[in-house]
Design a protein around this motif. Structure first.
Motif, PDB file in Angstrom:
ATOM      1  N   LEU A 104       9.198  -6.104  -5.264  1.00  0.00           N
ATOM      2  CA  LEU A 104       8.086  -5.956  -4.321  1.00  0.00           C
ATOM      3  C   LEU A 104       6.876  -5.373  -5.043  1.00  0.00           C
ATOM      4  O   LEU A 104       6.747  -4.167  -5.213  1.00  0.00           O
ATOM      5  CB  LEU A 104       8.506  -5.058  -3.156  1.00  0.00           C
ATOM      6  N   THR A 105       5.970  -6.234  -5.467  1.00  0.00           N
ATOM      7  CA  THR A 105       4.736  -5.811  -6.138  1.00  0.00           C
ATOM      8  C   THR A 105       3.611  -5.760  -5.107  1.00  0.00           C
ATOM      9  O   THR A 105       3.741  -6.269  -3.985  1.00  0.00           O
ATOM     10  CB  THR A 105       4.370  -6.788  -7.259  1.00  0.00           C
ATOM     11  N   LEU A 106       2.490  -5.164  -5.495  1.00  0.00           N
ATOM     12  CA  LEU A 106       1.362  -5.032  -4.578  1.00  0.00           C
ATOM     13  C   LEU A 106       0.847  -6.394  -4.116  1.00  0.00           C
ATOM     14  O   LEU A 106       0.366  -6.536  -2.992  1.00  0.00           O
ATOM     15  CB  LEU A 106       0.230  -4.242  -5.255  1.00  0.00           C
ATOM     16  N   GLU A 107       0.982  -7.411  -4.969  1.00  0.00           N
ATOM     17  CA  GLU A 107       0.530  -8.748  -4.601  1.00  0.00           C
ATOM     18  C   GLU A 107       1.299  -9.305  -3.413  1.00  0.00           C
ATOM     19  O   GLU A 107       0.814 -10.197  -2.702  1.00  0.00           O
ATOM     20  CB  GLU A 107       0.662  -9.710  -5.789  1.00  0.00           C
ATOM     21  N   LYS A 108       2.515  -8.787  -3.187  1.00  0.00           N
ATOM     22  CA  LYS A 108       3.336  -9.273  -2.080  1.00  0.00           C
ATOM     23  C   LYS A 108       3.126  -8.477  -0.798  1.00  0.00           C
ATOM     24  O   LYS A 108       3.701  -8.821   0.237  1.00  0.00           O
ATOM     25  CB  LYS A 108       4.812  -9.245  -2.478  1.00  0.00           C
ATOM     26  N   TYR A 109       2.344  -7.411  -0.864  1.00  0.00           N
ATOM     27  CA  TYR A 109       2.002  -6.666   0.342  1.00  0.00           C
ATOM     28  C   TYR A 109       1.084  -7.515   1.222  1.00  0.00           C
ATOM     29  O   TYR A 109       0.305  -8.324   0.730  1.00  0.00           O
ATOM     30  CB  TYR A 109       1.287  -5.366  -0.014  1.00  0.00           C
ATOM     31  N   VAL A 110       1.170  -7.300   2.532  1.00  0.00           N
ATOM     32  CA  VAL A 110       0.329  -8.057   3.470  1.00  0.00           C
ATOM     33  C   VAL A 110      -0.557  -7.078   4.236  1.00  0.00           C
ATOM     34  O   VAL A 110      -0.126  -5.978   4.602  1.00  0.00           O
ATOM     35  CB  VAL A 110       1.187  -8.880   4.452  1.00  0.00           C
ATOM     36  N   PRO A 111      -1.813  -7.448   4.490  1.00  0.00           N
ATOM     37  CA  PRO A 111      -2.715  -6.547   5.222  1.00  0.00           C
ATOM     38  C   PRO A 111      -2.334  -6.451   6.695  1.00  0.00           C
ATOM     39  O   PRO A 111      -1.845  -7.405   7.299  1.00  0.00           O
ATOM     40  CB  PRO A 111      -4.095  -7.203   5.048  1.00  0.00           C
ATOM     41  N   VAL A 112      -2.570  -5.273   7.271  1.00  0.00           N
ATOM     42  CA  VAL A 112      -2.306  -5.035   8.696  1.00  0.00           C
ATOM     43  C   VAL A 112      -3.556  -4.442   9.333  1.00  0.00           C
ATOM     44  O   VAL A 112      -4.422  -3.886   8.658  1.00  0.00           O
ATOM     45  CB  VAL A 112      -1.102  -4.087   8.911  1.00  0.00           C
TER      46      VAL A 112
ATOM     47  N   TRP B 253      10.524   0.045   3.742  1.00  0.00           N
ATOM     48  CA  TRP B 253       9.194  -0.463   4.086  1.00  0.00           C
ATOM     49  C   TRP B 253       8.163   0.581   3.683  1.00  0.00           C
ATOM     50  O   TRP B 253       8.425   1.772   3.695  1.00  0.00           O
ATOM     51  CB  TRP B 253       9.084  -0.799   5.584  1.00  0.00           C
ATOM     52  N   ARG B 254       6.993   0.101   3.286  1.00  0.00           N
ATOM     53  CA  ARG B 254       5.957   0.992   2.762  1.00  0.00           C
ATOM     54  C   ARG B 254       4.585   0.579   3.274  1.00  0.00           C
ATOM     55  O   ARG B 254       4.311  -0.611   3.463  1.00  0.00           O
ATOM     56  CB  ARG B 254       5.951   0.963   1.222  1.00  0.00           C
ATOM     57  N   LEU B 255       3.736   1.565   3.448  1.00  0.00           N
ATOM     58  CA  LEU B 255       2.327   1.344   3.764  1.00  0.00           C
ATOM     59  C   LEU B 255       1.492   1.965   2.653  1.00  0.00           C
ATOM     60  O   LEU B 255       1.801   3.065   2.189  1.00  0.00           O
ATOM     61  CB  LEU B 255       1.958   1.975   5.107  1.00  0.00           C
ATOM     62  N   ARG B 256       0.455   1.281   2.250  1.00  0.00           N
ATOM     63  CA  ARG B 256      -0.448   1.833   1.247  1.00  0.00           C
ATOM     64  C   ARG B 256      -1.813   1.174   1.385  1.00  0.00           C
ATOM     65  O   ARG B 256      -1.946   0.084   1.957  1.00  0.00           O
ATOM     66  CB  ARG B 256       0.094   1.626  -0.164  1.00  0.00           C
ATOM     67  N   TYR B 257      -2.832   1.861   0.874  1.00  0.00           N
ATOM     68  CA  TYR B 257      -4.184   1.328   0.919  1.00  0.00           C
ATOM     69  C   TYR B 257      -4.509   0.628  -0.399  1.00  0.00           C
ATOM     70  O   TYR B 257      -4.166   1.119  -1.478  1.00  0.00           O
ATOM     71  CB  TYR B 257      -5.194   2.449   1.185  1.00  0.00           C
ATOM     72  N   ASP B 258      -5.178  -0.510  -0.272  1.00  0.00           N
ATOM     73  CA  ASP B 258      -5.615  -1.277  -1.432  1.00  0.00           C
ATOM     74  C   ASP B 258      -7.054  -1.719  -1.191  1.00  0.00           C
ATOM     75  O   ASP B 258      -7.315  -2.554  -0.314  1.00  0.00           O
ATOM     76  CB  ASP B 258      -4.707  -2.501  -1.641  1.00  0.00           C
ATOM     77  N   ASN B 259      -7.982  -1.110  -1.934  1.00  0.00           N
ATOM     78  CA  ASN B 259      -9.411  -1.383  -1.751  1.00  0.00           C
ATOM     79  C   ASN B 259      -9.845  -1.160  -0.302  1.00  0.00           C
ATOM     80  O   ASN B 259     -10.613  -1.942   0.274  1.00  0.00           O
ATOM     81  CB  ASN B 259      -9.753  -2.818  -2.177  1.00  0.00           C
TER      82      ASN B 259
END
Length: 245
Positions: A127-135, A106-112
Motif C-alpha cells: 500500500l503506497t501513497l499512490e494507491k490512496y484515494v481522496p475522501v 486502514w489509514r488516513l493521511r494528508y497529501d498536498n
C-alpha cells in the motif's frame, strides 16, 4: 470509566471507474467468503479459526486481513445461530455486503492538503501513497479526523465541547467500505474513554456536643434523631481510681 463510540462517514472523492470496479469485485468476494465460512463451519463444526483461514487463503484473491475480517464476522453470526437455531434459520449474507477493515489496516493521511484513505485492496504490491484515494470532509468530519490524527482537541472548533476535557483516550475503531445510491463511502468508528466526574459523598450530617455528665450527645440535623451517651459509669471509674486517699 465510560465509553462512547461514534461513527464518522467520509464520501470517496470521485473514485475512478477502475477503482469502483475493483471495490465491487472485492465486495462480491467478501460476501462469498462470508457464506463460504458459514458452510464450512456447518459441515465441519470442529474446525477452528486457523484451519478456516488456511482454507480461505487457497481460494480467495482478497488480502489476508480482509479474509480474516470475513471469517470473524461469519463465525460470530454462526455462533448466534447455534445458540438460537431452534427459532432462527441458517444465516446467509447478501452480495452487496459492506467490506470490513480492522483498526490497524486502514489509514488516513494528508497529501498536498487533500485527505486520503489507504486500505488493503486486490491491487498488486504494498500500500503506497499512490494507491490512496481522496475522501471528502465537512467541518464536523474534519474535526474528528484532525482529533484522531493529531491526538488532541481543536478547542477553537464549534464542534468542541467542554466535556471533552474529561476524555483520557481516543481509540481508532473498525472501518467499513460500502456503496450507497451509486456513491462510495468509508465509515470508521471512534471510541472515547471518559473519566466520569467524582460523585459527592452521599450521607447525613451529624453534630456532636461533648460534656461531663453527658459524655456526648450526637444529633442528626436532617432527621432530628439523636443519641445520648451518659457518663455515669465513667464517673464512677474516675472517682474510684483517682480520688485522694
Amino acid at each position: 470509566m465510560k465509553k462512547i463510540t461514534m461513527t464518522v462517514k467520509l464520501p470517496l472523492f470521485r473514485p475512478t471507474h477502475a477503482k469502483q470496479a475493483m471495490y465491487r469485485t472485492m465486495r462480491s468476494e467478501f460476501a462469498r467468503l462470508l457464506n463460504r465460512v458459514l458452510d464450512i463451519k456447518r459441515q465441519q463444526p470442529a474446525l477452528n479459526a486457523k484451519d478456516i483461514d488456511h482454507l480461505l487463503k487457497k481460494e480467495s484473491i482478497l488480502p489476508s486481513t480482509t479474509r480474516q475480517e470475513a471469517r470473524k464476522l461469519a463465525l460470530s453470526r454462526y455462533e448466534e445461530w447455534e445458540m438460537n437455531k431452534t427459532t432462527k434459520s441458517f444465516p446467509r449474507f447478501k452480495e452487496k455486503q459492506t467490506i470490513l477493515f480492522n483498526n490497524q489496516n486502514w489509514r488516513l493521511r494528508y497529501d498536498n492538503g487533500r485527505l486520503k484513505l489507504g486500505i488493503p485492496t486486490i491491487e498488486k504490491g504494498s500500500l503506497t501513497l499512490e494507491k490512496y484515494v481522496p475522501v471528502q470532509t465537512n467541518d464536523y468530519t474534519e474535526f474528528w479526523v484532525q482529533t484522531l490524527l493529531m491526538g488532541e482537541w481543536d478547542r477553537t472548533s464549534k464542534h468542541y465541547h467542554p466535556s471533552f476535557g474529561r476524555v483520557i483516550e481516543i481509540k481508532k475503531g473498525q472501518g467499513q467500505l460500502y456503496e450507497k445510491k451509486k456513491r462510495w463511502y468509508f465509515a470508521f468508528s471512534v471510541t472515547l474513554i471518559i473519566r466520569e466526574p467524582e460523585k459527592p459523598v452521599q450521607g447525613k450530617t451529624v453534630g456532636v456536643d461533648r460534656g461531663l455528665k453527658m459524655i456526648a450527645v450526637a444529633g442528626c440535623g436532617q432527621t432530628g434523631e439523636y443519641l445520648i451517651f451518659h457518663g455515669r459509669h465513667l464517673g464512677h471509674i474516675r472517682r474510684s481510681n483517682y480520688s485522694p486517699r
